[in-house]
Design an enzyme around this catalytic site. Structure first.
Site, PDB file in Angstrom:
ATOM      1  N   GLU A   1     -16.531  13.518 -26.087  1.00  0.00           N
ATOM      2  CA  GLU A   1     -15.597  13.838 -25.062  1.00  0.00           C
ATOM      3  C   GLU A   1     -14.615  12.608 -24.722  1.00  0.00           C
ATOM      4  O   GLU A   1     -14.523  12.241 -23.499  1.00  0.00           O
ATOM      5  CB  GLU A   1     -16.504  14.402 -23.740  1.00  0.00           C
ATOM      6  CG  GLU A   1     -17.188  13.216 -23.236  1.00  0.00           C
ATOM      7  CD  GLU A   1     -18.163  13.919 -21.997  1.00  0.00           C
ATOM      8  OE1 GLU A   1     -17.427  14.700 -21.277  1.00  0.00           O
ATOM      9  OE2 GLU A   1     -19.378  13.512 -21.740  1.00  0.00           O
TER      10      GLU A   1
ATOM     11  N   GLU B   1      -6.600   8.466 -24.055  1.00  0.00           N
ATOM     12  CA  GLU B   1      -7.642   7.761 -23.847  1.00  0.00           C
ATOM     13  C   GLU B   1      -8.023   7.011 -25.141  1.00  0.00           C
ATOM     14  O   GLU B   1      -9.302   6.813 -25.277  1.00  0.00           O
ATOM     15  CB  GLU B   1      -8.545   8.223 -23.107  1.00  0.00           C
ATOM     16  CG  GLU B   1      -8.332   8.422 -21.564  1.00  0.00           C
ATOM     17  CD  GLU B   1      -9.530   8.968 -20.738  1.00  0.00           C
ATOM     18  OE1 GLU B   1     -10.519   9.047 -21.094  1.00  0.00           O
ATOM     19  OE2 GLU B   1      -8.995   9.437 -19.422  1.00  0.00           O
TER      20      GLU B   1
END
Length: 792
Positions: free
Chosen positions: A537, A546
Site C-alpha cells: 500500500e 510516495e
C-alpha cells in the site's frame, strides 16, 4: 464548527446538520438600533443585524461640501476670483472633514460584536469624476477607520454597480487602501451573483445626484454577461493580493444562473449570503418560500467548513414602530422601596412586555425550516474530515521518514480501502486455484499440499497482514506469509501483533523491501524462493508520489515469473486545472517563511474549488497523465545489477535524464501534455492531482477488476466513501487568468536523478483566433519541486 443536533447525542439516531446564522439588513436604516430595538430584532429570531456607520447628517454634509466646491469652481470659471486666488492654476479638490458625534449613532457597546457595520451605499468609488471618486474614497476611509475603532469585526462595503474596467480598478485601489486603514476588521464586498436587474443597492450615489438624467430611464442590457460581476470581484481581490481579511457577501438572484457560475462563487471566500425579499415566493397560505434551485444553492454552500452566514434584506420587523410603543421604565414613585418585591416586578414586567415574546419573523421561520430539512452530515462529513477541508499538508516521505503510530492509525481508519484490498486478495487466491497456477513454496515433509507464498511489503502496523489472513481463510488457501517493514518502531508492534492476533502465522522481517533477500520456505534455511502474491500500500495521492514505482522495482525481482501477482497491479495519475482562491491565499501567506511553498505538491482535501474545464469529445475534465504497471518485466536497475553487482551503487553506465546520473531509474520518469477546454473565462490557481488503481484484474472474462479511485467522477462507483487519500495540489506562483473559449495546455514531468524524484509543471493558455488558428495569450513559469524532492 457548530452544528444542529437532533435527538439524544448518545443514541444511535444522533444526527448533525449545518446551522443557519441569520441576520437582518434594512436598506432604509439610517441610524443604529437602540438597545430596545436591537433586543426586539433578536426576539424575532435574528442573530445579528447590520448598522450604518454614518447617518443622514453626514451624508448631507458631504453633499453640501461638494456643492460648495462646484460653486467655487464656477466662480473661478467666470473670473470672479481675486488675483491671489488665481495664482494657483488649479483649485484643490474637496477634503471631507473628520467625523463628529452628529455624524454617527454607532458607538462602542457591549454587543458591538453582533453588529455588522455597513458602509454608506451612496459613495461611488467607481465614478469617472475624479472629485466624486476622491470624496467617496475619503468617506470610506473615515467610516472603516471609525468602525474599526468601535470594535467592528466585519464591515460590509457595497460593491461596484457596474463592471466598467476603469471604474473597477479605482474601486479595487480604494479597497486596498481601506484594508490598511482598518487594521483589524474584515472587509466584505457586497456583490451580486450576476448583474440581474434590481439586484443592486437602492440608494442613489453621489454621481447620480449630481448628474441627473431628467427622468430618462437607463435600459437594461439586452444580454447579461453572467461572469462580469465575478470578473470585477476577481480584479478587486487580485489588486488586494488575496488579502486574508477580504471576503465577499453574495447577493442571491431571483433567477438562478447556470451551475458553473454557482460553483465559481462557491470557491470564493464567502462570508455572507444575502437574500432580498423579492427572491422569496408566497405559497398558498401566504407564507414565504424559496424554489428548489435556491434551496439547493443554500444547502450546497452550507457544506463549507466556514459556511456563509445568511442576511435577510428588507423583511422586517418595523423597528421604528417598536420604538414608538416602547413601555415607560419603572419610576421611583411606583416602588414602595428601593427594589420592588418579586410580585411587583413580575406584574410590571408583564405590563411592559406583554404575556409573550413577539412571534418569529416569517422569513426567519422559513429558513429555520430549511435548516431542519438539510441532509444530515454524511460519512465523509465527520467533524474531523470537515476540518480537513482545504487544509494543506506536506506529502509523506515514507522512505526517508519513519511514521508515527498515530499516522498509521489514521490510515487504518478507512475500512473501504482495506475491504477492496481484501477483495482483491480473495479474487487472486480463488483464481489461482481455478487456473491451477504453480506455487513457489517447497512441499514440506508434513504435508503434500503446496502453500502460496505471500508477502506484505511496507506492512506498517499490519492492517494488510490481517486482511491477507482473512482472505486465505475465506478462500481456504494455505499460505506462508511474510511481513516486511523498515520502520524499527513499527517492527516492534508487528512482532506483538504476530503473538497476540496472528497466532505466529507470520514471518516478520525488519528490512527495507528493496534490500530483502527473499522468502525462505518453512523448514528450510538454505533455500530462497519467490513470492506468488506481493501486496503493498505504497500509493500516494498522485499514485506514484510516495515512490511506489521505485520501491516495487527493488522487490519485484522476488515475484515469481510469469505467474506472480502484484497487488496493486497498476495505477494511473490524473490532472485537472482548478480555481481555489482560499488555498492560493493560504500558500501566499506561507511563502514569506517557506520559500518553497509554491513549489510544493500539497496534499489537501480540496473542497472550496471550481473545476474550470468542461468535458467535451476528446478532452475530459479529468485526464490521465501517466500509468505504472507491476511487475515490470525488465528494468534498468536489473540490467545495472546484472552488470555491476547489486551492491555497486556508484558505477556510471550512462548519462540518464539528469547530468551525473546513471540512468537506472529512467524507466520511472514520465511526461504528459494535456489539453483542457474552458468555455467560460476564469482563473486557475493550480492543478488538482488524483489517482486510480487496479488492485487486481481477474483473468476470467466475466469478472470486473477490483479497483480504488479518488477521481471525483469515479470514486462513488469504484470505492465509495474511501477517505485514505486526499487529492494532491500543484500550485501556481501567479494565478493564471484565461478568456472565454480557451484551451489550457498542461505540461508535467516526473523527473529523477536516481537519488530522488520530483515534479515539474507549467500551464499555457491558447485562444482561438479563427477556425484553425490558435494564439497563445498567457502562460505560467516552469514550477519544480526538486528542492523538496522525495528521496529514494
Amino acid at each position: 464548527m457548530a452544528s444542529d443536533r437532533t435527538l439524544n447525542p448518545e443514541s444511535d439516531s444522533y444526527e448533525s446538520r449545518p446551522v443557519f446564522y441569520i441576520g437582518q439588513h434594512d436598506s432604509n436604516r439610517s441610524v443604529t438600533l437602540s438597545d430596545y430595538q436591537y433586543g426586539h430584532v433578536l426576539d424575532c429570531g435574528f442573530g445579528f443585524v447590520t448598522t450604518p456607520i454614518t447617518n443622514h447628517h453626514f451624508f448631507q454634509r458631504v453633499v453640501d461640501l461638494y456643492k460648495g466646491y462646484l460653486i467655487e469652481r464656477e466662480e473661478w470659471a467666470l473670473g470672479r476670483l481675486t488675483a491671489s486666488q488665481l495664482a494657483n492654476s488649479s483649485l484643490p479638490g474637496p477634503v471631507v472633514p473628520t467625523l463628529t458625534d452628529k455624524d454617527t449613532t454607532y458607538f462602542p457597546s457591549n454587543y458591538v460584536g453582533s453588529l455588522v457595520a455597513y458602509a454608506s451605499p451612496w459613495i461611488d468609488l467607481c465614478s469617472l469624476n475624479p472629485h466624486i471618486s476622491s470624496i467617496s474614497r475619503q468617506v470610506l476611509n473615515l467610516e472603516v477607520a471609525y468602525a474599526n475603532f468601535c470594535g467592528a469585526r466585519s464591515i460590509i462595503v457595497p460593491g461596484p454597480r457596474d463592471d466598467e474596467s476603469r471604474g473597477v480598478a479605482q474601486y479595487a485601489r480604494a479597497i486596498q487602501e481601506a484594508l490598511q486603514v482598518a487594521g483589524r476588521a474584515n472587509l466584505i464586498i457586497h456583490m451580486p451573483m450576476y448583474r440581474e436587474p434590481n439586484l443592486e443597492e437602492k440608494a442613489e450615489t453621489l454621481s447620480s445626484l449630481f448628474t441627473r438624467t431628467n427622468g430618462a430611464k437607463v435600459d437594461a442590457p439586452a444580454v447579461i454577461d453572467l461572469f462580469s460581476a465575478w470578473d470585477s470581484w476577481h480584479t478587486v481581490r487580485s489588486v488586494c493580493t488575496y488579502a486574508s481579511r477580504l471576503f465577499v457577501a453574495l447577493r442571491m438572484p431571483k433567477r438562478m444562473p447556470e451551475k458553473d457560475l454557482q460553483q465559481r462563487w462557491f470557491a470564493e471566500p464567502l462570508h455572507y449570503l444575502s437574500i432580498r425579499k423579492a427572491v422569496f415566493q408566497l405559497n398558498r397560505s401566504g407564507h414565504p418560500t424559496l424554489n428548489k434551485s435556491h434551496q439547493e444553492l443554500i444547502n450546497h454552500y452550507m457544506r463549507l467548513k466556514n459556511a456563509p452566514w445568511l442576511i435577510l434584506c428588507d423583511v422586517g420587523p418595523d423597528v421604528e414602530a417598536v420604538e414608538a410603543s416602547k413601555p415607560v421604565e419603572l419610576s421611583a414613585d411606583k416602588m414602595a422601596v428601593d427594589f420592588p418585591s418579586l410580585d411587583e416586578a413580575k406584574k410590571v414586567l408583564k405590563e411592559n412586555r406583554g404575556s409573550r415574546l413577539p412571534p418569529l419573523n416569517t422569513y426567519v421561520s422559513y429558513l429555520k425550516y430549511l435548516e431542519r430539512q438539510q441532509a444530515p452530515y454524511s460519512i465523509l462529513e465527520t467533524p474531523t474530515l470537515v476540518n480537513f477541508q482545504d487544509w494543506l499538508q506536506s506529502p509523506l516521505q515514507p522512505l526517508s521518514d519513519n511514521l508515527e503510530s498515530a499516522t498509521y492509525e489514521m490510515f487504518e481508519g478507512d475500512p473501504v480501502k482495506y475491504d477492496q484490498y481484501e477483495l482483491a486478495i480473495q479474487e487472486a487466491m480463488a483464481e489461482w486455484k481455478v487456473l491451477k497456477k504453480p506455487t513457489s513454496s517447497v512441499v514440506s515433509k508434513d504435508s503434500d499440499s503446496p502453500e502460496l507464498i505471500v508477502a506484505v511489503a511496507g506492512a506498517g502496523r499490519g492492517p494488510l497482514v490481517t486482511r491477507v489472513l482473512r482472505a486465505a481463510k475465506t478462500t481456504n488457501t494455505r499460505i506462508q506469509l511474510w511481513a516486511l517493514e523498515k520502520n524499527q518502531n513499527a517492527y516492534v508492534y508487528l512482532l506483538r501483533q504476530n503473538q497476540r492476533e496472528w497466532d505466529n502465522q507470520v514471518t516478520v522481517v525488519k528490512t527495507d523491501m528493496r534490500g530483502w533477500e527473499g522468502p525462505r520456505p518453512k523448514g528450510y534455511t538454505n533455500i530462497i524462493t519467490t513470492v506468488d502474491i506481493l501486496v503493498t500500500e505504497l500509493l500516494g495521492s498522485f499514485g506514484d508520489n510516495e515512490l511506489s514505482p521505485e520501491c516495487l522495482d527493488g522487490i519485484q525481482r522476488h515475484i515469481a515469473r510469469p505467474h506472480g501477482i502484484s497487488i496493486p497491479q497498476s495505477y494511473t495519475a490524473h490532472l485537472s486545472p482548478i480555481s481555489t482562491p482560499r488555498i492560493f491565499a493560504d500558500i501566499s501567506s506561507r511563502s514569506d517563511v517557506d520559500p518553497n511553498a509554491f513549489e510544493t505538491p500539497w496534499v489537501v482535501r480540496l473542497f472550496a474549488m471550481d473545476f474550470v474545464s468542461q468535458k467535451v469529445p476528446g478532452h475530459g475534465r479529468f485526464q490521465q497523465a501517466w500509468e505504472f504497471i507491476h511487475p515490470v518485466e525488465v528494468s534498468r536497475a536489473d540490467d545495472f545489477s546484472a552488470e555491476h553487482g547489486a551492491d555497486n551503487k556508484y558505477a556510471i553506465i550512462g548519462g540518464g535524464n539528469m547530468s551525473g546520473s546513471s540512468g537506472t531509474n529512467d524507466h520511472n520518469a514520465r511526461h504528459c501534455h494535456l489539453t483542457f477546454v474552458c468555455p467560460t473565462r476564469g482563473v486557475i490557481h493550480g492543478l488538482a492531482g488524483f489517482f486510480e488503481s487496479v488492485l487486481y484484474a481477474p483473468q476470467t472474462a466475466d469478472k470486473e477488476p477490483v479497483e480504488i479511485s479518488i477521481l471525483p467522477d469515479q470514486i462513488d462507483r469504484k470505492s465509495k466513501d474511501m477517505i485514505s487519500w486526499f487529492p494532491i495540489f500543484f500550485p501556481l506562483k501567479t494565478p493564471l487568468y484565461f478568456p472565454t473559449d480557451t484551451e489550457l495546455e498542461v505540461s508535467m514531468w516526473r523527473q529523477t536523478d536516481d537519488t530522488k524524484v520530483w515534479y515539474e509543471w507549467m500551464v499555457e493558455v491558447f485562444a482561438w483566433a479563427g477556425p484553425k488558428t490558435r494564439i497563445k495569450v498567457g502562460a505560467t513559469e516552469m514550477h519544480s519541486s526538486r528542492k523538496i524532492a522525495c528521496l529514494m
